[in-house]
Design a protein around this motif. Structure first.
Motif, short mmCIF file in Angstrom:
data_model
loop_
_atom_site.label_atom_id
_atom_site.label_comp_id
_atom_site.label_asym_id
_atom_site.label_seq_id
_atom_site.Cartn_x
_atom_site.Cartn_y
_atom_site.Cartn_z
N PRO A 248 -9.00 9.94 -5.03
CA PRO A 248 -8.32 11.22 -5.26
C PRO A 248 -6.84 11.08 -5.60
N GLU A 249 -6.26 9.90 -5.32
CA GLU A 249 -4.83 9.71 -5.58
C GLU A 249 -4.52 9.48 -7.06
N PHE A 250 -5.54 9.47 -7.91
CA PHE A 250 -5.31 9.40 -9.35
C PHE A 250 -5.28 10.79 -9.98
N GLY A 251 -5.79 11.80 -9.27
CA GLY A 251 -5.77 13.15 -9.79
C GLY A 251 -6.72 13.35 -10.95
N HIS A 252 -6.55 14.48 -11.63
CA HIS A 252 -7.46 14.90 -12.69
C HIS A 252 -6.72 15.10 -14.00
N GLY A 253 -7.50 15.27 -15.07
CA GLY A 253 -6.98 15.71 -16.35
C GLY A 253 -7.53 17.08 -16.68
N CYS A 254 -7.14 17.59 -17.84
CA CYS A 254 -7.50 18.96 -18.21
C CYS A 254 -8.92 19.09 -18.73
N TYR A 255 -9.73 18.03 -18.61
CA TYR A 255 -11.15 18.12 -18.90
C TYR A 255 -11.98 18.18 -17.62
N ASP A 256 -11.30 18.27 -16.49
CA ASP A 256 -11.96 18.27 -15.19
C ASP A 256 -11.82 19.62 -14.52
N SER A 257 -12.56 19.77 -13.45
CA SER A 257 -12.37 20.89 -12.54
C SER A 257 -11.94 20.34 -11.18
N TRP A 258 -11.14 21.14 -10.48
CA TRP A 258 -10.81 20.78 -9.12
C TRP A 258 -12.06 20.86 -8.26
N ALA A 259 -12.00 20.33 -7.07
CA ALA A 259 -13.18 20.27 -6.21
C ALA A 259 -13.75 21.65 -5.92
N ASP A 260 -12.91 22.69 -5.97
CA ASP A 260 -13.38 24.04 -5.69
C ASP A 260 -14.01 24.72 -6.89
N GLY A 261 -14.07 24.02 -8.03
CA GLY A 261 -14.75 24.55 -9.21
C GLY A 261 -13.86 25.12 -10.28
N GLN A 262 -12.59 25.34 -10.00
CA GLN A 262 -11.69 25.89 -11.02
C GLN A 262 -11.18 24.80 -11.95
N GLY A 263 -10.99 25.14 -13.23
CA GLY A 263 -10.55 24.17 -14.21
C GLY A 263 -9.13 23.69 -13.97
N VAL A 264 -8.90 22.41 -14.22
CA VAL A 264 -7.57 21.80 -14.02
C VAL A 264 -6.69 22.17 -15.21
N CYS A 265 -5.62 22.88 -14.94
CA CYS A 265 -4.73 23.32 -16.03
C CYS A 265 -3.43 22.53 -16.10
N TYR A 266 -3.20 21.59 -15.16
CA TYR A 266 -1.99 20.78 -15.18
C TYR A 266 -2.35 19.30 -15.19
N SER A 267 -1.56 18.54 -15.93
CA SER A 267 -1.70 17.09 -15.92
C SER A 267 -0.32 16.47 -16.00
N SER A 268 -0.21 15.23 -15.52
CA SER A 268 1.09 14.58 -15.41
C SER A 268 0.93 13.08 -15.57
N TYR A 269 2.01 12.40 -15.99
CA TYR A 269 1.96 10.93 -16.05
C TYR A 269 2.69 10.27 -14.88
N LYS B 71 0.84 -1.19 0.00
CA LYS B 71 0.00 0.00 0.00
C LYS B 71 0.88 1.24 0.00
N GLN B 72 0.61 2.16 -0.93
CA GLN B 72 1.36 3.41 -1.00
C GLN B 72 0.42 4.57 -0.72
N TYR B 73 0.99 5.68 -0.27
CA TYR B 73 0.19 6.84 0.10
C TYR B 73 0.64 8.06 -0.73
N THR B 74 -0.32 8.88 -1.04
CA THR B 74 -0.08 10.01 -1.94
C THR B 74 -0.40 11.32 -1.24
#
Length: 778
Positions: A433-454, A69-72
């Motif tokens: 939540p440990e998978f994060g978002h892509g640039c088609y999503d919004s963060w939980a606070d409503g702002q658009g996600v502008c960063y993505s990573s592999y 088990k890993q933690y993020t």
């Protein structure tokens, strides 16, 4: 027994034989997993195709792996460099900042700034209570004293806030004032608002400090017996120019800072100038302390820079023009750039490994569903070996990484015309939540996600995956159909990625006679656009095997190629919209948004550009008069009849999902020929906003002649050429009937001609017509 789940990622997406790649695996319900290196051939399980196809590859790390088990650490924050504990104040002090909360009443405490240990209740902090009230607190371990404001903070409004403690008297004060102007907040001056609060109280004791507690902005130190130290009380919003003094600042001094004056030098311990270090080439992740001790603060999970600050006047729309008005550093409680897991295994790739699409396959428990994981990567050759390169659109993979459209976008069912089909993988991707978002999503606070990573599990960048909102393979598994086609026809090809193209420019493409794109190369950086254009102009032959490509400008740091930045705005279909003044990317300083809005529509390079998208049904292509030109007969050689591609794995046709069109007004080269076009699309296909000024009835597939895919060919300088298929569904028609079909035959004709040494079959070319006399597409 716990359900078995395996998820992982690698530190690299593009690697050469002989190089080392590292794998990071998180496991639930198991302590071991069976690992096998595989070469991926086909990734769509549609019954009309060959199904999932992979080849097992011998390598030293095949076999049983120990997994855990890993933690993020999720959420973005800043940590000050304070090795000498200058900020562990035991005497009087004042801390202050301009703040712009996005979610003040989230129901959890948010720490704005402080040296606070949330587990041991030691130190001090300034933050927001669960109910949205500004709060100042100090703790000594056994007890905590609190002081709260009288007026709750409102979302999307700018404030100047401060807290102080007089060590002699114990007097604690809390200062809150709105700093709203005509541009910087969601509400203006005419709204009857009470934004001010000034309260004071005597605290019973002074803060106790632990040696290892860091000074943080947008979070506080916490601890858990399994994961150790982490950051909690994460803040959603902006912070602009925070500071810390070793004395109590008077009301008059705070008023001066609030009005825009520089803080006084007397007693200053740290003053983080969030506008410092801005350049024409972008902004880094370190916020500079211009105080006497250089206690610079490092960003974690990429706090968003280039954001408007408390004093934004609306006159300038870019941080490069008015850096003093762009001090807002934006934080999000669910931001994620790098999981930073412990390495599970490292592999030095065999020196004789062929170029291609690979993955480390992991299985545990049932070995299916959540008990099976593929960690993908791409192997390019040490030295180019083939005349053909398949260019994998990894930038677009990142833009769509772990998208949540089926769950969070109310419009998606109306857009696709179908109900999402969810699997346990989709549900896991959404709820974790440990998978994060892509640039088609919004963060939980409503702002658009502008960063993505592999550097995290990207669940939809896997073979077999079907995008839930459309029920087709999309991006990576769809592109494996092209690799399967290349394999079936025994082409000598290499694989390159967008990362290689962005880092190396045209040099990555120059060794190849022919370059083939993926099915949806939508997101392209300027370096990638320049390299592609220079390759074609220099004599390269390019096959654009998709649609909606070369569409949106993105930015990638050379030193951190695993992170992509994207700002969405303007005349385009978009999942979210960047706020006014925040259209320029912190990574490069360049304006984001559609390439068309930057004067570089894809027609100028590929001959075609995006016109429409639709779902549920694809159509065939119909040959156009240009296809019967004797100088172009090599393109359709061996194809009988007028219909091409009345079949496919993406809605039963070769022209569908997203479509591109020939358009001389947007830069299609005037010598371009239309080989085939689609028609008869359903009304689920709508004409894109970029090609019209007004929305009105009659702009859908059964009414608007522009809703079509135009398959085009044109000769470029120096014996170069471009062939564009103009449909995402085209590549997914290749595998039908064991790759024996007229779509496959047409592509083979073009690839054979493009990859062959010497001039193209139509070398004796007619005069290039001028834009005024060039024939329009049928």
């Amino acid at each position: 027994m716990a359900q078995v789940k395996l998820f992982g990622y690698s530190d690299r997406i593009s690697v050469k034989p002989g190089e080392v790649i590292q794998f990071y695996v998180n496991a639930d319900g198991t302590e071991t997993a069976e690992a096998q290196l595989v070469r991926l051939i086909h990734g769509d399980q549609h019954p009309a195709g060959p199904g999932h196809v992979e080849q097992e590859i011998e390598c030293p790390v095949n076999g049983r792996w120990r997994v855990e088990k890993q933690y993020t650490q999720v959420g973005s924050f800043l940590e000050a460099a304070d090795t000498e504990r200058r900020l562990a104040l035991e005497g009087s002090f004042t801390l202050f900042a301009f703040v712009h909360p996005l979610w003040p009443q989230v129901g959890m405490r948010q720490c704005l700034l402080g040296r606070w240990d949330n587990d041991k209740n030691c130190g001090f902090g300034l933050g927001i209570k669960q109910n949205g009230l500004l709060e100042f607190w100090v703790g000594r371990g056994d007890e905590v004293d609190y002081l709260e404001a009288e007026v709750p903070l409102k979302a999307n409004m700018w404030y100047f806030v401060a807290a102080s403690l007089d060590a002699k008297t114990g007097r604690a004060t809390l200062y809150q004032e709105g700093v709203v102007n005509r541009y910087n907040s969601v509400l203006g001056k005419v709204a009857p608002l009470d934004l001010s609060s000034h309260v004071s109280e005597v605290f019973r004791f002074r803060p106790k400090h632990l040696a290892d507690t860091p000074f943080l902005m947008a979070g506080s130190r916490d601890w858990h017996e399994k994961r150790g130290h982490f950051v909690s009380q994460l803040y959603c919003g902006k912070i602009d120019r925070p500071g810390l003094f070793d004395r109590v600042l008077g009301r008059d001094e705070l008023d001066l800072i609030r009005s825009g004056h520089r803080p006084p030098a007397k007693g200053m311990l740290a003053y983080w100038d969030t506008t410092h270090g801005y350049t024409d080439q972008g902004i880094g992740d370190t916020v500079t302390d211009v105080g006497p001790f250089n206690l610079h603060a490092k960003g974690y999970n990429r706090p968003v820079r280039a954001q408007t600050g408390w004093n934004w006047s609306g006159r300038n729309d870019c941080f490069r023009l008015a850096p003093d008005e762009y001090g807002g550093v934006e934080f999000h409680s669910d931001a994620l750039i790098d999981c930073n897991w412990k390495q599970t295994k490292a592999l030095k790739l065999p020196d004789n490994l062929r170029s291609g699409a690979y993955a480390m396959r992991l299985r545990a428990g049932p070995g299916t569903g959540l008990g099976e994981e593929y960690i993908p990567f791409f192997v390019r050759p040490k030295v180019p070996t083939g005349r053909i390169a398949f260019l994998v659109p990894t930038a677009s993979y990142l833009a769509y990484a772990n998208e949540h459209l089926s769950f969070d976008a109310p419009i998606v069912q109306g857009m696709t015309g179908m109900t999402p089909i969810l699997t346990d993988i989709d549900v896991e991707m959404y709820k974790n939540p440990e998978f994060g978002h892509g640039c088609y999503d919004s963060w939980a606070d409503g702002q658009g996600v502008c960063y993505s990573s592999y550097r995290r599990p990207v669940i939809n960048m896997r073979p077999k995956y079907r995008i839930s909102s459309m029920d087709i393979t999309w991006q990576y598994p769809a592109d494996l159909s092209v690799i399967a086609w290349l394999e079936h026809h025994n082409y000598d090809y290499d694989v390159l990625t967008d990362e290689d193209l962005d880092l190396e420019g045209v040099a990555a493409l120059e060794p190849y006679r022919c370059v083939i794109s993926g099915t949806h190369p939508e997101y392209y950086s300027e370096r990638m656009m320049d390299a592609t254009e220079d390759y074609i102009e220099g004599g390269g032959r390019y096959i654009y095997l998709g649609a909606n490509g070369y569409y949106c400008n993105v930015a990638i740091r050379r030193e951190e190629p695993w992170v992509l930045e994207c700002r969405k705005f303007g005349d385009t279909w978009k999942a979210w919209e960047a706020r006014p003044g925040e259209h320029y990317m912190a990574t490069t300083g360049q304006k984001g948004g559609p390439w068309k809005c930057l004067g570089r529509p894809p027609q100028k390079i590929m001959g075609v550009g995006f016109v429409s998208e639709g779902f549920g049904r694809s159509e065939p292509f119909y040959r156009m008069p240009d296809s019967y030109d004797s100088s172009l007969s090599w393109i359709t050689e061996g194809i009988e009849g007028e219909i091409i591609g009345d079949f496919g794995l993406a809605y039963d046709g070769a022209a569908g999902v997203e479509l591109d069109r020939y358009d001389l007004t947007l830069g299609t080269p005037p010598n371009a020929k239309v080989i085939a076009s689609s028609g008869g699309h359903t009304d689920n296909y709508i004409t894109h906003v970029q090609v019209q000024l007004h929305q009105h009835p009659g702009i859908t597939g059964s009414y608007d002649y522009r809703v079509r895919a135009d398959m085009t060919y044109f000769a470029a300088p120096n014996d170069g050429a471009v062939f564009s298929c103009s449909s995402i569904a085209f590549g997914q028609a290749l595998p039908v009937n064991g790759f024996e079909n007229n779509v496959s035959r047409l592509l083979a004709n073009v690839v054979n001609a493009f990859a062959k040494p010497g001039p193209l079959p139509d070398a004796a070319r007619p005069e290039v017509t001028s834009p005024e006399t060039a024939p329009a597409a049928s």
